[in-house]
Design a protein around this motif. Structure first.
Motif, PDB file in Angstrom:
ATOM      1  N   ARG A 173     -13.018  23.587   5.684  1.00  0.00           N
ATOM      2  CA  ARG A 173     -14.238  23.545   6.483  1.00  0.00           C
ATOM      3  C   ARG A 173     -15.166  22.408   6.084  1.00  0.00           C
ATOM      4  O   ARG A 173     -15.926  21.920   6.923  1.00  0.00           O
ATOM      5  N   ILE A 174     -15.125  21.974   4.814  1.00  0.00           N
ATOM      6  CA  ILE A 174     -15.986  20.873   4.415  1.00  0.00           C
ATOM      7  C   ILE A 174     -15.625  19.625   5.206  1.00  0.00           C
ATOM      8  O   ILE A 174     -16.488  18.877   5.662  1.00  0.00           O
ATOM      9  N   ASP A 175     -14.329  19.394   5.395  1.00  0.00           N
ATOM     10  CA  ASP A 175     -13.904  18.255   6.200  1.00  0.00           C
ATOM     11  C   ASP A 175     -14.347  18.428   7.649  1.00  0.00           C
ATOM     12  O   ASP A 175     -14.808  17.481   8.288  1.00  0.00           O
ATOM     13  N   LEU A 176     -14.229  19.644   8.169  1.00  0.00           N
ATOM     14  CA  LEU A 176     -14.605  19.899   9.558  1.00  0.00           C
ATOM     15  C   LEU A 176     -16.099  19.685   9.765  1.00  0.00           C
ATOM     16  O   LEU A 176     -16.520  19.019  10.716  1.00  0.00           O
ATOM     17  N   VAL A 177     -16.923  20.249   8.871  1.00  0.00           N
ATOM     18  CA  VAL A 177     -18.367  20.076   8.998  1.00  0.00           C
ATOM     19  C   VAL A 177     -18.745  18.618   8.807  1.00  0.00           C
ATOM     20  O   VAL A 177     -19.518  18.040   9.583  1.00  0.00           O
ATOM     21  N   GLY A 178     -18.200  17.986   7.778  1.00  0.00           N
ATOM     22  CA  GLY A 178     -18.586  16.620   7.463  1.00  0.00           C
ATOM     23  C   GLY A 178     -18.255  15.622   8.547  1.00  0.00           C
ATOM     24  O   GLY A 178     -18.980  14.644   8.738  1.00  0.00           O
ATOM     25  N   HIS A 179     -17.165  15.863   9.281  1.00  0.00           N
ATOM     26  CA  HIS A 179     -16.750  14.910  10.289  1.00  0.00           C
ATOM     27  C   HIS A 179     -17.042  15.379  11.713  1.00  0.00           C
ATOM     28  O   HIS A 179     -16.531  14.807  12.677  1.00  0.00           O
ATOM     29  N   ALA A 180     -17.839  16.416  11.833  1.00  0.00           N
ATOM     30  CA  ALA A 180     -18.087  16.992  13.165  1.00  0.00           C
ATOM     31  C   ALA A 180     -18.708  15.989  14.123  1.00  0.00           C
ATOM     32  O   ALA A 180     -18.346  15.932  15.307  1.00  0.00           O
ATOM     33  N   LEU A 181     -19.654  15.178  13.657  1.00  0.00           N
ATOM     34  CA  LEU A 181     -20.292  14.214  14.554  1.00  0.00           C
ATOM     35  C   LEU A 181     -19.294  13.162  15.029  1.00  0.00           C
ATOM     36  O   LEU A 181     -19.289  12.781  16.206  1.00  0.00           O
ATOM     37  N   ILE A 182     -18.480  12.662  14.113  1.00  0.00           N
ATOM     38  CA  ILE A 182     -17.476  11.667  14.522  1.00  0.00           C
ATOM     39  C   ILE A 182     -16.513  12.277  15.527  1.00  0.00           C
ATOM     40  O   ILE A 182     -16.154  11.656  16.529  1.00  0.00           O
ATOM     41  N   MET A 183     -16.087  13.496  15.281  1.00  0.00           N
ATOM     42  CA  MET A 183     -15.161  14.150  16.200  1.00  0.00           C
ATOM     43  C   MET A 183     -15.782  14.313  17.582  1.00  0.00           C
ATOM     44  O   MET A 183     -15.122  14.098  18.607  1.00  0.00           O
ATOM     45  N   ALA A 184     -17.042  14.705  17.634  1.00  0.00           N
ATOM     46  CA  ALA A 184     -17.708  14.876  18.918  1.00  0.00           C
ATOM     47  C   ALA A 184     -17.804  13.552  19.660  1.00  0.00           C
ATOM     48  O   ALA A 184     -17.565  13.483  20.876  1.00  0.00           O
ATOM     49  N   VAL A 185     -18.136  12.489  18.950  1.00  0.00           N
ATOM     50  CA  VAL A 185     -18.244  11.177  19.594  1.00  0.00           C
ATOM     51  C   VAL A 185     -16.883  10.715  20.087  1.00  0.00           C
ATOM     52  O   VAL A 185     -16.760  10.109  21.162  1.00  0.00           O
ATOM     53  N   LEU A 186     -15.829  10.996  19.326  1.00  0.00           N
ATOM     54  CA  LEU A 186     -14.489  10.614  19.774  1.00  0.00           C
ATOM     55  C   LEU A 186     -14.120  11.328  21.069  1.00  0.00           C
ATOM     56  O   LEU A 186     -13.491  10.730  21.958  1.00  0.00           O
ATOM     57  N   VAL A 187     -14.485  12.589  21.195  1.00  0.00           N
ATOM     58  CA  VAL A 187     -14.249  13.305  22.456  1.00  0.00           C
ATOM     59  C   VAL A 187     -15.009  12.622  23.588  1.00  0.00           C
ATOM     60  O   VAL A 187     -14.481  12.414  24.690  1.00  0.00           O
ATOM     61  N   ALA A 188     -16.258  12.245  23.307  1.00  0.00           N
ATOM     62  CA  ALA A 188     -17.067  11.585  24.333  1.00  0.00           C
ATOM     63  C   ALA A 188     -16.460  10.240  24.724  1.00  0.00           C
ATOM     64  O   ALA A 188     -16.459   9.867  25.910  1.00  0.00           O
ATOM     65  N   ILE A 189     -15.947   9.494  23.761  1.00  0.00           N
ATOM     66  CA  ILE A 189     -15.322   8.198  24.059  1.00  0.00           C
ATOM     67  C   ILE A 189     -14.089   8.397  24.926  1.00  0.00           C
ATOM     68  O   ILE A 189     -13.848   7.653  25.878  1.00  0.00           O
ATOM     69  N   ALA A 190     -13.283   9.404  24.595  1.00  0.00           N
ATOM     70  CA  ALA A 190     -12.080   9.667  25.385  1.00  0.00           C
ATOM     71  C   ALA A 190     -12.420  10.059  26.815  1.00  0.00           C
ATOM     72  O   ALA A 190     -11.640   9.810  27.745  1.00  0.00           O
ATOM     73  N   VAL A 244     -27.784  19.741   1.215  1.00  0.00           N
ATOM     74  CA  VAL A 244     -27.195  18.444   1.506  1.00  0.00           C
ATOM     75  C   VAL A 244     -28.129  17.673   2.436  1.00  0.00           C
ATOM     76  O   VAL A 244     -28.985  18.261   3.098  1.00  0.00           O
ATOM     77  N   TYR A 245     -27.932  16.358   2.488  1.00  0.00           N
ATOM     78  CA  TYR A 245     -28.706  15.524   3.411  1.00  0.00           C
ATOM     79  C   TYR A 245     -28.021  15.490   4.781  1.00  0.00           C
ATOM     80  O   TYR A 245     -28.184  16.393   5.577  1.00  0.00           O
ATOM     81  N   LEU A 246     -27.250  14.442   5.022  1.00  0.00           N
ATOM     82  CA  LEU A 246     -26.645  14.264   6.345  1.00  0.00           C
ATOM     83  C   LEU A 246     -25.207  14.748   6.413  1.00  0.00           C
ATOM     84  O   LEU A 246     -24.660  14.912   7.496  1.00  0.00           O
ATOM     85  N   THR A 247     -24.564  14.950   5.274  1.00  0.00           N
ATOM     86  CA  THR A 247     -23.198  15.463   5.226  1.00  0.00           C
ATOM     87  C   THR A 247     -23.030  16.228   3.927  1.00  0.00           C
ATOM     88  O   THR A 247     -23.852  16.103   3.018  1.00  0.00           O
ATOM     89  N   PRO A 248     -21.943  17.002   3.796  1.00  0.00           N
ATOM     90  CA  PRO A 248     -21.685  17.690   2.530  1.00  0.00           C
ATOM     91  C   PRO A 248     -21.514  16.739   1.353  1.00  0.00           C
ATOM     92  O   PRO A 248     -21.537  17.173   0.204  1.00  0.00           O
ATOM     93  N   ASP A 249     -21.335  15.469   1.642  1.00  0.00           N
ATOM     94  CA  ASP A 249     -21.154  14.468   0.593  1.00  0.00           C
ATOM     95  C   ASP A 249     -22.455  14.147  -0.131  1.00  0.00           C
ATOM     96  O   ASP A 249     -22.445  13.684  -1.267  1.00  0.00           O
ATOM     97  N   LEU A 250     -23.585  14.371   0.500  1.00  0.00           N
ATOM     98  CA  LEU A 250     -24.881  13.938  -0.032  1.00  0.00           C
ATOM     99  C   LEU A 250     -25.719  15.153  -0.412  1.00  0.00           C
ATOM    100  O   LEU A 250     -26.475  15.683   0.397  1.00  0.00           O
ATOM    101  N   GLN A 251     -25.574  15.610  -1.633  1.00  0.00           N
ATOM    102  CA  GLN A 251     -26.235  16.830  -2.051  1.00  0.00           C
ATOM    103  C   GLN A 251     -27.665  16.564  -2.505  1.00  0.00           C
ATOM    104  O   GLN A 251     -28.006  15.481  -2.968  1.00  0.00           O
TER     105      GLN A 251
END
Length: 511
Positions: free
Chosen positions: A286-303, A118-125
C-alpha cells in the motif's frame, strides 16, 4: 515523490507496446528510496560508466524502435483509426476527466492524511501534526473552482516547508509533480479558456519530468538497488542484476519522455507505465500505491486525453527523425541537470570535505513496511572527548571513530544471563547489529572502495531490519532489549554514523 489499474489498449499496437515495455522493465520501477538505505550527498557514478554500458544502449535502441513504429502507425491512415478507437474506449472517462482528476487529487491527500506524519508522500516524514490537517484541508479545497487555487498554494507551501527538514537536491524529486498538480488546479479553475485548455498538458509535462529525473538514480546510484533485487530476484525477470537495472532506468526515462511526444506515443507510454506501476503494487504494498497515486491518476488522464496537436516543437515531433533527436536532447538536459545540480550543491569532494558532522546525516532510514524497513535511527551526538584516546598517533579520524563504535558495541553486548538462551541471544545480538550498522555507516561516510560501499549499504539494510524484528520479538515477551548508547529512550552518546529522525532524509534536522 509522487508511483496504477490495468487498462488494456484497444488495439494490437497498444498491446505490442505494453509487451515491449515489459520486456525490459518491471515492478522494480518503484521508487527505490522508499525501500532501501541511501546517502543523498554520495557522489553519483560517473556518467561515462552509463554511456559505456552496452545494456543502456540496448534499452535505448528498443525504445526508439518502439517509438518509431508508433509514429509510423500514427502517420499512416490507420493512425487516426487507432486513436479514434482509443477515444471511444475512454469516452465515459473523458467526459468527466476533470472530475476524475480532482477526485484523485483529493483522495490522495486524504490518504496521506490517514497515513499521518508525512509531507507530500510517504517518503517525506515529519513529526508535525499540523501538516496532516493541512493535507485534509487541501483535499477539501479541490472540489470547488473557487478554492482550487487555495489547494494549489497549499501543495507548494508543503514543498517549501519540507525544505526545513530535507535537502534541496532530495526534494527536486518531488518538485515537478507538485508544480504540475498545483498548475493544473490553477488552470482548471481559470475562466480564461485559452489557459484552461493547457491544464492537462501541464500534468503531462509534470509527470514526464518527474519520471525522467527519478529514473536517473538507476544510473547514478545503481548500488542503491542491489539489496532490493537480491532480496526479490523475481523483479528482474531472470535478467542479471547489472543488466536489469540500467534497462529499467532506460524504460522509466524513455516512457516518461514519451508522455510529452505525439498523441499515440504518449497514450501508449501512459498505458505501459500504468501496467508497470500497477504490477509494483503487489510486491511493494500500500505504501507504493499511496505514494504513486497521483502519478497513476495522471497517467489515466493522459491515456484518455484526446488532444491531437502537440504545442511544444510540433514540427520536430512530426518528423521521424525527431524521435531520436528529441530523446537525445532530453537525455542531455536531464543528465546535465541531475549531475550538474548535485555537483553545484555538494561539489565533487563534498563528503570527504564535510567530515563526520555532515556524513552522519545522509543515510536513509527506510520504510518499516518493506523488508528493508529499519528500526528508528539513533540520535546523533558528539563522540566522547576521549573517543580517540586509545588510538595510536597518526591514525586517521575515521579509524578512531570505527574503533570507538566497535568498543561501544562490545560494551553493550555484555548482558546478565537470564536463564533463557533465546532471550539472551536476542538481547546480545541487537547491540551487535546496531554496532555493525554504525561501523558500516562510518565506512560509507569515509570509504571510497565501490565494492565495500555497496556491501556496507547492504549491511545497513539487512541488519536494521533484523534489529526491528528482534526488538518486536522481545517486546511481545515483555523483555527490555539491551541498550546501545544513543538509542531513542536511552541516555548516552550515539555512534558517529547514526542518524537523526529527520537527518536520515538528506541533511536536515524522508523516509
Amino acid at each position: 515523490m509522487i508511483p496504477q489499474e490495468r487498462p488494456a489498449a484497444p488495439t494490437l499496437t497498444a498491446l505490442l507496446a505494453t509487451l515491449a515495455t515489459l520486456a525490459f522493465a518491471g515492478p522494480a520501477q518503484a521508487h527505490v528510496k522508499w525501500f532501501a538505505p541511501y546517502i543523498v550527498d554520495a557522489p553519483p557514478r560517473e556518467i561515462g560508466a552509463t554511456l559505456g554500458n552496452v545494456w543502456f544502449w540496448a534499452g535505448i535502441a528498443l525504445v526508439v524502435a518502439f517509438f518509431l513504429a508508433a509514429r509510423l502507425v500514427e502517420r499512416a491512415a490507420v493512425g487516426e483509426t487507432v486513436l479514434s478507437a482509443m477515444d471511444r474506449a475512454s469516452d465515459p472517462l473523458h467526459r468527466r476527466l476533470d472530475d476524475f482528476v480532482r477526485v484523485c487529487i483529493g483522495a490522495f491527500f486524504v490518504a496521506v492524511f490517514a497515513v499521518g506524519g508525512v509531507y507530500l508522500t510517504p517518503d517525506l516524514q515529519t513529526p508535525n501534526e499540523w501538516v496532516s490537517w493541512t493535507q485534509l484541508a487541501i483535499a477539501a479545497c479541490v472540489f470547488s473552482r473557487k478554492t482550487m487555487p487555495i489547494a494549489a498554494v497549499g501543495i507548494l507551501a508543503l514543498w517549501i516547508v519540507a525544505l526545513t527538514d530535507y535537502a534541496f537536491f532530495h526534494l527536486l524529486d518531488y518538485l515537478a509533480l507538485g508544480l504540475g498538480v498545483a498548475g493544473y488546479l490553477v488552470l482548471a479553475s481559470s475562466s480564461n479558456e485559452s489557459l484552461r485548455e493547457r491544464r492537462f498538458e501541464t500534468l503531462r509535462w509534470a509527470v514526464a519530468i518527474a519520471l525522467m529525473w527519478s529514473s536517473l538514480e538507476k544510473f547514478a546510484y545503481p548500488d542503491w538497488f542491489y539489496p532490493l533485487v537480491e532480496e526479490r530476484p523475481y523483479l528482474t525477470f531472470g535478467l542479471p542484476r547489472d543488466v536489469f537495472i540500467p534497462m529499467a532506468g532506460v524504460a522509466e526515462f524513455t516512457l516518461g519522455f514519451g508522455l510529452i511526444w505525439t498523441p499515440l506515443v504518449r497514450r501508449l507510454s501512459a498505458l505501459a507505465l500504468l501496467v508497470i506501476f500497477t504490477a509494483a503494487v503487489y510486491p511493494f504494498g500500500r505504501i507504493d500505491l499511496v505514494g504513486h497515486a497521483l502519478i497513476m491518476a495522471v497517467l489515466v488522464a493522459i491515456a484518455a486525453d484526446r488532444e491531437r496537436h502537440p504545442h511544444f516543437l510540433p514540427a520536430l515531433k512530426r518528423r521521424l527523425a525527431g524521435v531520436p533527436t528529441g530523446l537525445a536532447a532530453a537525455l542531455v538536459v536531464m543528465i546535465g541537470g541531475y549531475w550538474g545540480t548535485h555537483f553545484a550543491i555538494y561539489g565533487e569532494d563534498y563528503r570527504a570535505a564535510a567530515g563526520p558532522a555532515s556524513a552522519e546525516r545522509m543515510t536513509h532510514a527506510p520504510n518499516a513496511e518493506h523488508p528493508h524497513g529499519a528500526v528508528a535511527p539513533l540520535e546523533p551526538q558528539p563522540l566522547d572527548a576521549d573517543a580517540t584516546g586509545s588510538i595510536a598517533p597518526g591514525v586517521d579520524p575515521a579509524s578512531a571513530l570505527f574503533a570507538e563504535a566497535n568498543r561501544r558495541m562490545h560494551e553493550a553486548m555484555t548482558i546478565d544471563p537470564s536463564g533463557d538462551i533465546a532471550v539472551d541471544f536476542v538481547r546480545g545480538m541487537i547491540p551487535h547489529h546496531v554496532g555493525a550498522v554504525a561501523m558500516a555507516e562510518i565506512a560509507l561516510a569515509h570509504g571510497e572502495d565501490p565494492e565495500i560501499l555497496a556491501l556496507a549499504r547492504e549491511i545497513v539494510a539487512h541488519q536494521e531490519e533484523e534489529i526491528r524484528l528482534m526488538r518486536d520479538w522481545l517486546e511481545r515477551r515483555g523483555v527490555e532489549a539491551a541498550a546501545m548508547p544513543g538509542e531513542p529512550g536511552h541516555d548516552g552518546h550515539a555512534q558517529e554514523g547514526h542518524l537523526r529522525e529527520g537527518d536520515a532524509r538528506g541533511g536536515h534536522a524522508h523516509e
